[in-house]
Write a protein that holds these residues in place. Structure first.
Motif, PDB file in Angstrom:
ATOM      1  N   ASP A 346       0.793  -1.150   0.142  1.00  0.00           N
ATOM      2  CA  ASP A 346      -0.079   0.036   0.074  1.00  0.00           C
ATOM      3  C   ASP A 346       0.827   1.378   0.058  1.00  0.00           C
ATOM      4  O   ASP A 346       1.699   1.338   0.858  1.00  0.00           O
ATOM      5  CB  ASP A 346      -0.822   0.175   1.278  1.00  0.00           C
ATOM      6  CG  ASP A 346      -1.799   0.932   1.218  1.00  0.00           C
ATOM      7  OD1 ASP A 346      -2.564   1.035   0.109  1.00  0.00           O
ATOM      8  OD2 ASP A 346      -2.144   2.025   2.441  1.00  0.00           O
ATOM      9  N   ILE A 348       1.099   5.472  -0.114  1.00  0.00           N
ATOM     10  CA  ILE A 348       0.478   6.828  -0.035  1.00  0.00           C
ATOM     11  C   ILE A 348       1.378   7.941  -0.740  1.00  0.00           C
ATOM     12  O   ILE A 348       2.648   7.592  -0.669  1.00  0.00           O
ATOM     13  CB  ILE A 348      -0.015   7.475   1.018  1.00  0.00           C
ATOM     14  CG1 ILE A 348       0.995   7.405   2.305  1.00  0.00           C
ATOM     15  CG2 ILE A 348      -1.296   6.272   1.637  1.00  0.00           C
ATOM     16  CD1 ILE A 348       0.684   8.147   3.579  1.00  0.00           C
ATOM     17  N   GLN A 368      -5.869  19.324   1.999  1.00  0.00           N
ATOM     18  CA  GLN A 368      -7.118  19.091   1.125  1.00  0.00           C
ATOM     19  C   GLN A 368      -6.902  19.620  -0.234  1.00  0.00           C
ATOM     20  O   GLN A 368      -7.234  19.072  -1.256  1.00  0.00           O
ATOM     21  CB  GLN A 368      -8.185  20.321   1.672  1.00  0.00           C
ATOM     22  CG  GLN A 368      -8.914  19.752   2.736  1.00  0.00           C
ATOM     23  CD  GLN A 368     -10.170  20.564   3.444  1.00  0.00           C
ATOM     24  OE1 GLN A 368      -9.600  21.898   3.604  1.00  0.00           O
ATOM     25  NE2 GLN A 368     -11.203  20.219   3.237  1.00  0.00           N
ATOM     26  N   ARG A 371      -5.377  16.790  -1.935  1.00  0.00           N
ATOM     27  CA  ARG A 371      -6.089  15.736  -2.586  1.00  0.00           C
ATOM     28  C   ARG A 371      -6.842  16.269  -3.514  1.00  0.00           C
ATOM     29  O   ARG A 371      -7.421  15.163  -4.312  1.00  0.00           O
ATOM     30  CB  ARG A 371      -7.077  15.485  -1.299  1.00  0.00           C
ATOM     31  CG  ARG A 371      -6.200  14.586  -0.105  1.00  0.00           C
ATOM     32  CD  ARG A 371      -7.391  14.038   0.989  1.00  0.00           C
ATOM     33  NE  ARG A 371      -6.670  13.579   2.211  1.00  0.00           N
ATOM     34  CZ  ARG A 371      -6.941  13.907   3.354  1.00  0.00           C
ATOM     35  NH1 ARG A 371      -7.807  14.975   3.747  1.00  0.00           N
ATOM     36  NH2 ARG A 371      -6.064  13.394   4.210  1.00  0.00           N
ATOM     37  N   ASP A 374      -5.921  14.838  -6.558  1.00  0.00           N
ATOM     38  CA  ASP A 374      -5.870  13.403  -6.619  1.00  0.00           C
ATOM     39  C   ASP A 374      -4.679  12.524  -6.086  1.00  0.00           C
ATOM     40  O   ASP A 374      -4.485  11.434  -6.209  1.00  0.00           O
ATOM     41  CB  ASP A 374      -6.234  12.984  -8.007  1.00  0.00           C
ATOM     42  CG  ASP A 374      -6.956  11.639  -8.066  1.00  0.00           C
ATOM     43  OD1 ASP A 374      -7.740  11.475  -6.868  1.00  0.00           O
ATOM     44  OD2 ASP A 374      -6.988  10.880  -9.076  1.00  0.00           O
ATOM     45  N   PHE A 375      -4.020  13.240  -5.079  1.00  0.00           N
ATOM     46  CA  PHE A 375      -2.949  12.651  -4.366  1.00  0.00           C
ATOM     47  C   PHE A 375      -3.632  11.902  -3.251  1.00  0.00           C
ATOM     48  O   PHE A 375      -4.475  12.411  -2.696  1.00  0.00           O
ATOM     49  CB  PHE A 375      -1.670  13.335  -3.836  1.00  0.00           C
ATOM     50  CG  PHE A 375      -0.995  14.140  -5.007  1.00  0.00           C
ATOM     51  CD1 PHE A 375      -0.383  13.384  -6.036  1.00  0.00           C
ATOM     52  CD2 PHE A 375      -0.948  15.370  -4.962  1.00  0.00           C
ATOM     53  CE1 PHE A 375       0.331  13.842  -7.159  1.00  0.00           C
ATOM     54  CE2 PHE A 375      -0.162  16.057  -6.261  1.00  0.00           C
ATOM     55  CZ  PHE A 375       0.422  15.262  -7.300  1.00  0.00           C
ATOM     56  N   SER A 376      -2.926  10.614  -2.661  1.00  0.00           N
ATOM     57  CA  SER A 376      -3.351  10.094  -1.454  1.00  0.00           C
ATOM     58  C   SER A 376      -2.670  10.589  -0.522  1.00  0.00           C
ATOM     59  O   SER A 376      -1.293  10.488  -0.514  1.00  0.00           O
ATOM     60  CB  SER A 376      -3.460   8.558  -1.474  1.00  0.00           C
ATOM     61  OG  SER A 376      -2.024   8.212  -1.916  1.00  0.00           O
ATOM     62  N   VAL A 377      -3.137  11.245   0.629  1.00  0.00           N
ATOM     63  CA  VAL A 377      -2.345  12.040   1.417  1.00  0.00           C
ATOM     64  C   VAL A 377      -3.010  11.727   2.919  1.00  0.00           C
ATOM     65  O   VAL A 377      -4.173  11.737   3.138  1.00  0.00           O
ATOM     66  CB  VAL A 377      -2.508  13.668   1.621  1.00  0.00           C
ATOM     67  CG1 VAL A 377      -1.565  14.396   2.186  1.00  0.00           C
ATOM     68  CG2 VAL A 377      -2.192  13.823  -0.282  1.00  0.00           C
ATOM     69  N   VAL A 378      -1.923  11.754   3.893  1.00  0.00           N
ATOM     70  CA  VAL A 378      -2.468  11.359   5.216  1.00  0.00           C
ATOM     71  C   VAL A 378      -1.724  12.426   5.812  1.00  0.00           C
ATOM     72  O   VAL A 378      -0.626  12.847   5.683  1.00  0.00           O
ATOM     73  CB  VAL A 378      -1.795   9.960   5.815  1.00  0.00           C
ATOM     74  CG1 VAL A 378      -2.065  10.083   7.581  1.00  0.00           C
ATOM     75  CG2 VAL A 378      -2.840   8.728   5.082  1.00  0.00           C
ATOM     76  N   MET A 379      -2.501  12.903   6.919  1.00  0.00           N
ATOM     77  CA  MET A 379      -1.742  14.115   7.626  1.00  0.00           C
ATOM     78  C   MET A 379      -1.561  13.628   9.181  1.00  0.00           C
ATOM     79  O   MET A 379      -2.599  13.041   9.696  1.00  0.00           O
ATOM     80  CB  MET A 379      -2.725  15.441   7.611  1.00  0.00           C
ATOM     81  CG  MET A 379      -2.268  16.440   8.406  1.00  0.00           C
ATOM     82  SD  MET A 379      -3.570  17.941   8.259  1.00  0.00           S
ATOM     83  CE  MET A 379      -3.378  18.679  10.021  1.00  0.00           C
TER      84      MET A 379
END
Lengths: 439, 439
Positions: A346, A348, A368, A371, A374-379
């Motif tokens: 997986d 990101i 935001q 995103r 269209d990037f997958s982002v976790v903060m």
């Protein structure tokens, strides 16, 4: 009930799919869907519960009682959790048989339940790829089914040395058993069950049991036929003992055409196997079974064949149909054994590290924005030390860590760290988006 | 059992997904997965069957007895088909709580079973998108959950006018009920149930029932609080009647911070709603519910909130968690109502028409070649008239019909017909591949 006893384990014979397991499963099904779309198959799904009568009609009382999860609903209806998909498929086709242009090419990947003693490769809940063609008598549809089965494995990187496809034909079996050996229906049935178990018992035991069903010379003929290691040798002996029987000739020629077709389209690992019976009683034409050739896993993986009478249970006329079902467990074992399961990871795109909680709002807006590209982002909301946040970024398998502190927020910049190399630079938001898009 | 009675209909309250239905379903889930991957969520799956104790521990005996599909397996274990996913998720997290880096962001799209009288939007089998974050106390995780919920709808093309997100908070409810109104636990519980039903009964009935639970002046306070149409007005009145209570102030400030965060990240359609209770008793922090604003479908679609004590049933310490579940049926109704469901069509690249069965082998090889270029191709085995084959090509929604007859086979060419326009030309195999690739 005491809270202390509540177990965290899944019910016996079933599996939890944690994300790392689910990814592998999804990878397998994605490859399968790719192949099936390429052959023009369309996916369907049926309810998990069916009225038990559906399985009784197809498989008989015995299987329903011993191997299924059956129960009454609160309204007194007798229900069963599907142990296989074909009855639901037949029901669906029968329900709307007039609505479609044939042949139908349909597939589904349901979970199925059977009450079994859990053991290697036999679980109570498993998934099964079901592939069916409805509404064609063509031999090329039979060939296509083999081609699909083959392609499902080769798409993972398997070669024709990694597996063999054994084929046989009910009509040929019938011609030999009934026309040539002159067996009654009961004898044929008993013998087919015995031949099906041949590999599980000793030669002596097999021979002695054959002789309990048929006479000595009939047994000899059968054993000789079973020993032949090519269709050509089989046919030569069959013709010797069948004295110009037209039914036998028709069955031979029909199978020969099929076998030639199979060879013509380049399937080199298809083998005639007169021992092949298949467990189900509803096959009416060719049957096949795919075997793993690896010495560590030399066994049948999946199979199917032609079954033209399934809609009978709905009082509908026969419809030429071919189908097979491939379980997720045998497939997984095959891929594992041959080293064909890639590391499915997986990833990101970015992990946003925030150096002080006072910048969380700014960082959230920035996240935001990423995103929206269209990037997958976790903060990271924790406000922990940067080193701890970077460690999490690494564990989450992020390509980049994007760090926001006082300076970055003031200057509307962001520090972009490539996690694989540790390189980093402080750039504008636009530049950061461009960097992420590059890879 | 007579064969004549075998029904082709699915079990009451369940649905068959024919390919044309399945495509729409898959489209919905594809959009949902796109959003969830973007937020860094990972997919998991649990077994369909769980031991009934798991649901008893979470929801109590009543729900298990009335609304679930429960039965004993052949070994005497008490099993239930999952009516919801959260207990399985909690079990999975509890089982491996030490193995992961928190927070976890997990989602799943299981089918669920509840024994209900089937009616619009309430089926016995439905699918539900379950989205959960485990292991964080951060308000930004609460905000993220709302953001995910919002994005799941906007990704389909919905605007912030198409729906509203109502929010409330258990701690605020507790502060008002217990600290300000001085209610006992029993009164609070009874009142929360009543408020939850407020929209389903008349104002008079509501007021009279409130007065069965609490005294007249307490009832007045509650009604005034419920009437306030903004958080600011609500707080002003609450402060008037709460005389500097610190627990109340903390609850107000905590919710204010959350609400400001929500507004800061651009969610204009989030509305404070002190009536919002949510059915489940396990929420411990903020709760939310998404409402369709369309006059034809003005109702709650889905919701969730913070529940920090779920691992308790496994004797594990509380872990900050937020989750929501969105059913496929309310989502489908919402998309339908707002005209947001596109025509999802199945397309194949090419339909291979064969003018005479003697060319089937050649055509099959050609079809295989096309598939090796990753085109989705269906071949016609029937030997029917070309016009009939072209009609099928059209029905199968093929982009091109590729026709092979005597001339084509002899010259190693193929006639490529663009089905949308009817234009056709006879070209080499290579040229045909190039034509297919163009579109």
């Amino acid at each position: 009930m005491s809270k202390k006893t509540l177990s965290t384990r899944p019910y016996k014979g079933t599996r939890d799919f944690y994300p790392e397991d689910y990814r592998v499963h999804q990878y397998m099904f994605d490859v399968i869907r790719t192949v099936l779309y390429r052959f023009g198959y369309e996916e369907y799904m049926a309810p998990l519960l069916e009225e038990t009568d559906l399985y009784r009609a197809k498989s008989g009382e015995e299987i329903v009682n011993e191997q299924t999860y059956s129960f009454e609903d609160r309204g007194g209806r007798d229900l069963t959790i599907r142990p296989e998909m074909t009855p639901s498929l037949a029901r669906m086709v029968a329900r709307r048989s007039g609505d479609y242009t044939y042949p139908l090419r349909w597939f589904s990947i349901p979970n199925l339940y059977r009450y079994e003693r859990p053991q290697r490769g036999r679980l109570r809940e498993h998934y099964q790829v079901n592939v069916d063609i409805f509404g064609t008598e063509s031999k090329y549809a039979d060939i296509e089914a083999l081609d699909v089965a083959r392609s499902l494995l080769t798409e993972f990187g398997a070669t024709s040395e990694d597996f063999e496809i054994h084929i046989n034909d009910r009509r040929l079996i019938h011609a030999v058993y009934s026309e040539v050996l002159g067996l009654s229906e009961e004898q044929s049935y008993a013998l087919s069950k015995l031949v099906d178990r041949k590999d599980k018992i000793s030669t002596e035991e097999f021979q002695s049991q054959v002789r309990e069903i048929v006479a000595q010379d009939t047994a000899k003929h059968l054993e000789t036929l079973l020993e032949k290691d090519s269709f050509e040798a089989f046919v030569a002996y069959l013709r010797e003992i069948s004295s110009d029987n037209q039914i036998v000739e028709d069955a031979i020629q029909s199978f020969e055409t099929f076998l030639n077709g199979v060879r013509q389209v380049g399937m080199s690992n298809v083998i005639f196997d007169f021992e092949l019976m298949r467990g189900f009683d509803y096959y009416t034409g060719f049957v096949f079974e795919v075997f793993d050739t690896h010495p560590d896993n030399n066994r049948a993986m999946f199979g199917g064949g032609r079954y033209d009478n399934l809609l009978e249970i709905f009082d509908q006329p026969p419809m030429g149909a071919i189908g097979f079902g491939m379980g997720d467990v045998p497939l997984w074992v095959f891929l594992e054994t041959h080293g064909l399961l890639p590391q499915v990871e997986d990833r990101i795109d970015a992990y946003v590290c925030v150096l002080d909680t006072q910048y969380l709002a700014a960082a959230y807006e920035y996240t935001q924005m990423l995103r929206s590209h269209d990037f997958s982002v976790v903060m990271d909301y924790s406000g922990r030390k940067l080193s701890a946040q970077l460690k999490t970024a690494d564990r989450k398998n992020a390509r980049f860590a994007l760090c926001l502190g006082e300076q970055e927020v003031r200057n509307e910049t962001v520090t972009v760290r490539t996690l694989a190399t540790g390189e980093q630079e402080t750039v504008s938001f636009e530049k950061a988006v461009a960097l992420l898009k590059q890879v």
